[in-house]
Motif scaffolding. Structure first.
Motif, PDB file in Angstrom:
ATOM      1  N   GLU A   1       0.837  -1.201   0.000  1.00  0.00           N
ATOM      2  CA  GLU A   1       0.000   0.000   0.000  1.00  0.00           C
ATOM      3  C   GLU A   1       0.871   1.251   0.000  1.00  0.00           C
ATOM      4  OE1 GLU A   1      -3.265   0.137  -0.262  1.00  0.00           O
ATOM      5  OE2 GLU A   1      -3.454  -2.049  -0.360  1.00  0.00           O
ATOM      6  N   GLU A   2       0.380   2.317  -0.662  1.00  0.00           N
ATOM      7  CA  GLU A   2       1.147   3.551  -0.793  1.00  0.00           C
ATOM      8  C   GLU A   2       1.521   4.172   0.551  1.00  0.00           C
ATOM      9  OE1 GLU A   2       3.358   6.516  -1.838  1.00  0.00           O
ATOM     10  OE2 GLU A   2       2.708   4.950  -3.233  1.00  0.00           O
ATOM     11  N   PRO A   3       0.601   4.235   1.554  1.00  0.00           N
ATOM     12  CA  PRO A   3       1.001   4.810   2.853  1.00  0.00           C
ATOM     13  C   PRO A   3       2.178   4.069   3.482  1.00  0.00           C
ATOM     14  CG  PRO A   3      -1.379   4.672   2.706  1.00  0.00           C
ATOM     15  CD  PRO A   3      -0.835   3.925   1.518  1.00  0.00           C
ATOM     16  N   LEU A   4       2.196   2.746   3.339  1.00  0.00           N
ATOM     17  CA  LEU A   4       3.300   1.968   3.908  1.00  0.00           C
ATOM     18  C   LEU A   4       4.593   2.219   3.131  1.00  0.00           C
ATOM     19  CD1 LEU A   4       4.073  -0.067   6.063  1.00  0.00           C
ATOM     20  CD2 LEU A   4       3.455  -1.912   4.477  1.00  0.00           C
ATOM     21  N   MET A   5       4.484   2.299   1.803  1.00  0.00           N
ATOM     22  CA  MET A   5       5.662   2.595   0.976  1.00  0.00           C
ATOM     23  C   MET A   5       6.220   3.971   1.300  1.00  0.00           C
ATOM     24  SD  MET A   5       7.910   1.896  -1.288  1.00  0.00           S
ATOM     25  CE  MET A   5       7.318   0.335  -1.989  1.00  0.00           C
ATOM     26  N   GLN A   6       5.339   4.928   1.564  1.00  0.00           N
ATOM     27  CA  GLN A   6       5.802   6.277   1.887  1.00  0.00           C
ATOM     28  C   GLN A   6       6.510   6.300   3.240  1.00  0.00           C
ATOM     29  OE1 GLN A   6       2.766   9.353   1.674  1.00  0.00           O
ATOM     30  NE2 GLN A   6       4.250  10.768   0.807  1.00  0.00           N
ATOM     31  N   LYS A   7       6.004   5.540   4.197  1.00  0.00           N
ATOM     32  CA  LYS A   7       6.675   5.466   5.504  1.00  0.00           C
ATOM     33  C   LYS A   7       8.053   4.838   5.360  1.00  0.00           C
ATOM     34  CE  LYS A   7       2.438   5.257   8.299  1.00  0.00           C
ATOM     35  NZ  LYS A   7       1.603   4.416   9.191  1.00  0.00           N
ATOM     36  N   LEU A   8       8.145   3.780   4.554  1.00  0.00           N
ATOM     37  CA  LEU A   8       9.449   3.161   4.301  1.00  0.00           C
ATOM     38  C   LEU A   8      10.394   4.165   3.657  1.00  0.00           C
ATOM     39  CD1 LEU A   8      11.472   0.836   3.898  1.00  0.00           C
ATOM     40  CD2 LEU A   8      10.223   0.226   1.806  1.00  0.00           C
TER      41      LEU A   8
END
Length: 374
Positions: free
Chosen positions: A155-162
């Protein structure tokens, strides 16, 4: 005033022309073209102002100032594009800047310098240190894409946190490289500068160097020039981004090609010209420092800052780059490291780098539009 400064001063005329093109609705292509020329001249004056201020404030603070404002124009353009939602263009401009500096700029420097001098030398220790930093940048860009590829879809929110986590690490590394070059291991860089200054004695009048050392720029004048130029770059960037999509279509270019090839050349033209000019004067240490330093700044500072900015702008900016862009960056870093690790260069090695850039650029030209690029 140098010939370069005269040329960039003449190009300042495109600031009012670009504004007229926008408000008088001349069309996206004239607006895009005149805005590019205006930004090119403004970026050059930002670089000149930064160099003059560095003379006054000293080497340490001056080095920090150069490290901060080295890619200021490019960062401003990318920030404006990010706010407008051109995520793909922003990512393309980042990878394009790295590829342009490592292949085209260093290639031209080695080629033109090699035509005048049979073989040029530079300090391999510094080259290896820079190579290690660029290898880290490649790893940092590959990991998010690898996570996305090896999972069933993240998911994009998780990718952004990474990406934000990786960005913080890269910024810390960038700060440590500044400590290394300006504090703990300054002798490596000072030795290179000393050799370069010594190399200028071949038939040149020392009185010119003495007068240069006594040159005391007007600090407040150049601070004003820097602030005014930065403000105009921010404004012109709004015009550039506003006309980017329509102008690209009229030129028959994809936004990917525009981001990878055109925008990096516009934002870094003055800095690139400096690298090539000093190489022709047999100052390869300085030339490589400018070109590779600009690439390191993009990879370790500009890209992470944009990722963090995207988090606050609520734009899905992350380090999950398109695999084709990652291949281009990896190829650029690999071939540049292999050519520069011996501390020597010639015109043929420069030709190899330029040829690689042309091949990469051609591939980007024929690459189809990526979904979601704009």
């Amino acid at each position: 005033m140098t010939t370069k400064n005269i040329a960039f001063s003449i190009l300042l005329i495109f600031i009012p022309i670009s504004i007229a093109a926008h408000y008088m609705h001349w069309g996206p292509l004239p607006e895009f073209g005149t805005t590019c020329l205006a930004i090119l001249s403004l970026a050059a004056w930002m670089g000149t102002a930064t160099e003059e201020i560095a003379v006054v404030v000293g080497p340490n603070l001056g080095g920090l100032l150069n490290a901060t404002f080295g890619n200021a124009a490019e960062l401003i353009i990318a920030t404006v594009a990010l706010k407008e939602g051109f995520i793909g263009v922003v990512k393309a401009s980042l990878t394009g800047s790295i590829v342009c500096n490592l292949l085209l700029v260093i290639g031209l420097s080695m080629f033109l310098g090699g035509l005048r001098y049979k073989e040029q030398t530079f300090r391999p220790v510094v080259a290896r240190t820079n190579a290690a930093a660029m290898n880290l940048a490649v790893v940092a860009l590959l990991m998010p894409a690898a996570v996305n590829f090896t999972s069933s879809g993240i998911e994009e929110p998780l990718m952004q946190k990474l990406s934000v986590a990786v960005a913080i690490v890269l910024i810390l590394v960038y700060l440590l490289t500044l400590v290394f070059s300006m504090k703990t291991h300054t002798y490596l860089y000072e030795a290179g500068v000393a050799e370069l200054e010594g190399g200028e004695s071949n038939g040149e009048d020392h009185s010119e160097g003495e007068s240069h050392s006594e040159h005391k720029p007007n600090l407040w004048l150049w601070v004003t020039v820097l602030l005014v130029a930065t403000s105009f770059v921010a404004y012109e960037s709004e015009l550039l981004v506003g006309s980017l999509e329509a102008a690209s279509k009229q030129l028959g270019l994809t936004e990917l090609f525009t981001g990878v090839i055109l925008l990096p050349i516009i934002g870094n033209a003055a800095e690139n010209l400096t690298a090539v000019t000093v190489a022709v004067k047999n100052k390869m240490d300085l030339s490589l420092s400018v070109a590779v330093g600009a690439s390191m700044q993009v990879a370790l500072f500009v890209a992470p800052v944009l990722v963090i900015a995207g988090y606050f702008f609520h734009q899905p900016m992350d380090l999950n780059f398109n695999p084709f862009e990652l291949v281009a960056v990896a190829v650029a870093v690999l071939i540049t490291n292999s050519i520069s690790n011996d501390g020597r260069s010639n015109w043929l090695e420069g030709t190899l780098l330029i040829a690689t850039y042309i091949i990469v650029g051609t591939a980007f030209f024929f690459h189809p539009v990526i979904a979601g690029i704009g």
